[in-house]
Design an enzyme around this catalytic site. Structure first.
Site, PDB file in Angstrom:
ATOM      1  N   LYS A  77      64.692  54.018 105.970  1.00 18.16           N
ATOM      2  CA  LYS A  77      64.640  54.038 107.451  1.00 18.16           C
ATOM      3  C   LYS A  77      66.031  54.218 108.061  1.00 18.16           C
ATOM      4  O   LYS A  77      66.184  54.927 109.060  1.00 18.16           O
ATOM      5  CB  LYS A  77      64.028  52.733 107.957  1.00 18.16           C
ATOM      6  CG  LYS A  77      64.852  51.537 107.500  1.00 18.16           C
ATOM      7  CD  LYS A  77      64.136  50.243 107.378  1.00 18.16           C
ATOM      8  CE  LYS A  77      65.024  49.302 106.582  1.00 18.16           C
ATOM      9  NZ  LYS A  77      64.670  47.924 106.654  1.00 18.16           N
ATOM     10  N   VAL A  94      58.923  53.519 108.017  1.00 18.47           N
ATOM     11  CA  VAL A  94      58.568  52.599 109.109  1.00 18.47           C
ATOM     12  C   VAL A  94      57.199  52.007 108.803  1.00 18.47           C
ATOM     13  O   VAL A  94      56.247  52.733 108.519  1.00 18.47           O
ATOM     14  CB  VAL A  94      58.481  53.331 110.472  1.00 18.47           C
ATOM     15  CG1 VAL A  94      58.247  52.326 111.589  1.00 18.47           C
ATOM     16  CG2 VAL A  94      59.724  54.147 110.739  1.00 18.47           C
ATOM     17  N   ILE A 151      51.699  50.972 106.150  1.00  9.82           N
ATOM     18  CA  ILE A 151      50.842  51.389 107.278  1.00  9.82           C
ATOM     19  C   ILE A 151      51.055  52.885 107.533  1.00  9.82           C
ATOM     20  O   ILE A 151      52.192  53.313 107.739  1.00  9.82           O
ATOM     21  CB  ILE A 151      51.193  50.641 108.582  1.00  9.82           C
ATOM     22  CG1 ILE A 151      51.386  49.147 108.335  1.00  9.82           C
ATOM     23  CG2 ILE A 151      50.124  50.876 109.639  1.00  9.82           C
ATOM     24  CD1 ILE A 151      51.967  48.406 109.530  1.00  9.82           C
ATOM     25  N   GLU A 165      67.125  38.169 104.654  1.00  8.85           N
ATOM     26  CA  GLU A 165      68.345  38.507 103.902  1.00  8.85           C
ATOM     27  C   GLU A 165      69.403  37.425 104.114  1.00  8.85           C
ATOM     28  O   GLU A 165      69.402  36.747 105.149  1.00  8.85           O
ATOM     29  CB  GLU A 165      68.932  39.825 104.439  1.00  8.85           C
ATOM     30  CG  GLU A 165      67.998  40.992 104.446  1.00  8.85           C
ATOM     31  CD  GLU A 165      67.859  41.640 103.084  1.00  8.85           C
ATOM     32  OE1 GLU A 165      68.720  41.412 102.223  1.00  8.85           O
ATOM     33  OE2 GLU A 165      66.863  42.353 102.899  1.00  8.85           O
ATOM     34  N   LYS A 189      63.920  51.937 113.495  1.00 10.53           N
ATOM     35  CA  LYS A 189      62.529  52.365 113.274  1.00 10.53           C
ATOM     36  C   LYS A 189      61.971  52.994 114.551  1.00 10.53           C
ATOM     37  O   LYS A 189      61.225  53.979 114.492  1.00 10.53           O
ATOM     38  CB  LYS A 189      61.694  51.172 112.819  1.00 10.53           C
ATOM     39  CG  LYS A 189      62.064  50.717 111.400  1.00 10.53           C
ATOM     40  CD  LYS A 189      61.476  49.371 111.068  1.00 10.53           C
ATOM     41  CE  LYS A 189      61.775  48.945 109.644  1.00 10.53           C
ATOM     42  NZ  LYS A 189      61.503  47.520 109.393  1.00 10.53           N
ATOM     43  N   GLY A 219      58.200  45.393 101.335  1.00 12.54           N
ATOM     44  CA  GLY A 219      57.921  44.952  99.968  1.00 12.54           C
ATOM     45  C   GLY A 219      57.274  46.044  99.140  1.00 12.54           C
ATOM     46  O   GLY A 219      57.215  47.202  99.538  1.00 12.54           O
TER      47      GLY A 219
END
Ligand code: HSE
Length: 306
Positions: free
Chosen positions: A104, A131, A135, A189, A204, A301
């Site tokens: 991204k 992004v 999905i 993170e 994004k 993930g």
């Protein structure tokens, strides 16, 4: 016939790609007529222990072994970040290879350069997973919805901040405590700034808005506010108003003028986006032909784990 593929990077996303290719090999073969073979995998350390195993000579730490291999026609980039991913992708394109990437940051910042290079070389660059993870967003916006003039995009496109805000809403805890817990659990993170300051969502949004509004949007076009200043009291006030607070990435087109922002936003509890909790992502789209649509699912993930 074999279709030889070069994979750049073998972390969470790269490992997921290999697992999926192995699991869906027969299906891919019957759909395309060729057998997908991960011929080379570029990693930093070939001796590192990994959850996926490889035949001898597949792993390499030499980019030229992958990019210079004439038999490889497809490169899948899962390294992330700008460099060396940009250099590798441009080199692959220059050698006539098609590229698939989930990067991204790179598509948001250097997408124009990469797509122009791909056009000139007559190859394809696909970036569906850049992004919203799993999905389907890019292809529906690029292809399925072309009959529509899209007027509104509203997205929860950063899982880390959605997890933090959801936890704050559920537990009444303050931002810093939830962030610490998310870091301890490995959800956030160790340097969470690009997530909590809204930059990841803004990148994004530039990708989605460029496609949905048929224009070239850059990061500086997006007004960005993150969630660091959201307090438990803000969440409680939102609740009293019958609303929740979400970090929304919003693109709006009115009479040819585009406005783009990422900011914490009050959403009525009756709105479908209010129910997108935890690390899930969603994108709400309004088109003049389709009306309102919402895409929902896991935004990061590798594969879903029980
Ligand atoms: N840091 C990103 C997120 C990962 O939290 O959504 C997926 O792009």
């Amino acid at each position: 016939m074999e279709q030889r593929i070069g994979l750049l990077g073998c972390g969470t996303v790269g490992g997921g790609v290999i697992e999926l290719m192995r699991r869906r090999k027969q299906r891919l073969q019957s759909l395309t007529g060729w057998e997908p073979v991960i011929a080379r995998v570029l990693v930093r350390d070939v001796l590192k222990e990994r959850t996926v195993s490889f035949a001898e000579d597949v792993l390499t730490d030499d980019p030229d072994t992958v990019l210079g291999d004439e038999s490889i026609r497809i490169i899948i980039e899962t390294i992330g970040g700008i460099e060396p991913a940009r250099t590798f992708i441009l080199a692959a394109i220059a050698r006539g290879k098609h590229v698939i990437t989930a990067n991204k940051d790179l598509i948001a910042l250097c997408g124009e350069e990469i797509l122009a290079a791909a056009d000139a070389a007559g190859v394809t660059v696909l970036y569906e997973a850049a992004v919203g993870g799993a999905i389907p967003l890019i292809r529906p916006l690029q292809e399925s919805l072309t009959a529509n003039a899209i007027s509104d995009l509203k997205g929860i496109v950063n899982g880390t901040t959605n997890y933090i805000l959801s936890q704050m809403t559920e537990t009444g805890a303050d931002f810093s405590d939830v962030l610490q817990e998310a870091q301890d659990l490995g959800y956030a993170e160790s340097d969470p700034s690009s997530d909590v300051d809204g930059l990841d969502a803004a990148r994004k949004l530039t990708i989605l808005a460029s496609i949905a509004f048929y224009t070239r949007v850059s990061l500086s076009d997006v007004e960005v506010t993150g969630i660091r200043k959201i307090t438990a009291r803000d969440i409680a006030y939102a609740h009293e108003l019958g609303a929740v607070i979400k970090l929304l990435a919003v693109g709006t087109e009115r009479d040819g003028a585009l406005t783009l922002h990422v900011r914490p936003t009050l959403i009525p509890k009756s709105h479908p986006l209010a129910h997108v909790s935890g690390s899930y992502n969603a994108l709400f789209v309004r088109g003049d032909a389709a009306g309102d649509l919402m895409f929902f699912g896991r935004g990061a993930g590798a594969l879903p784990r029980p």
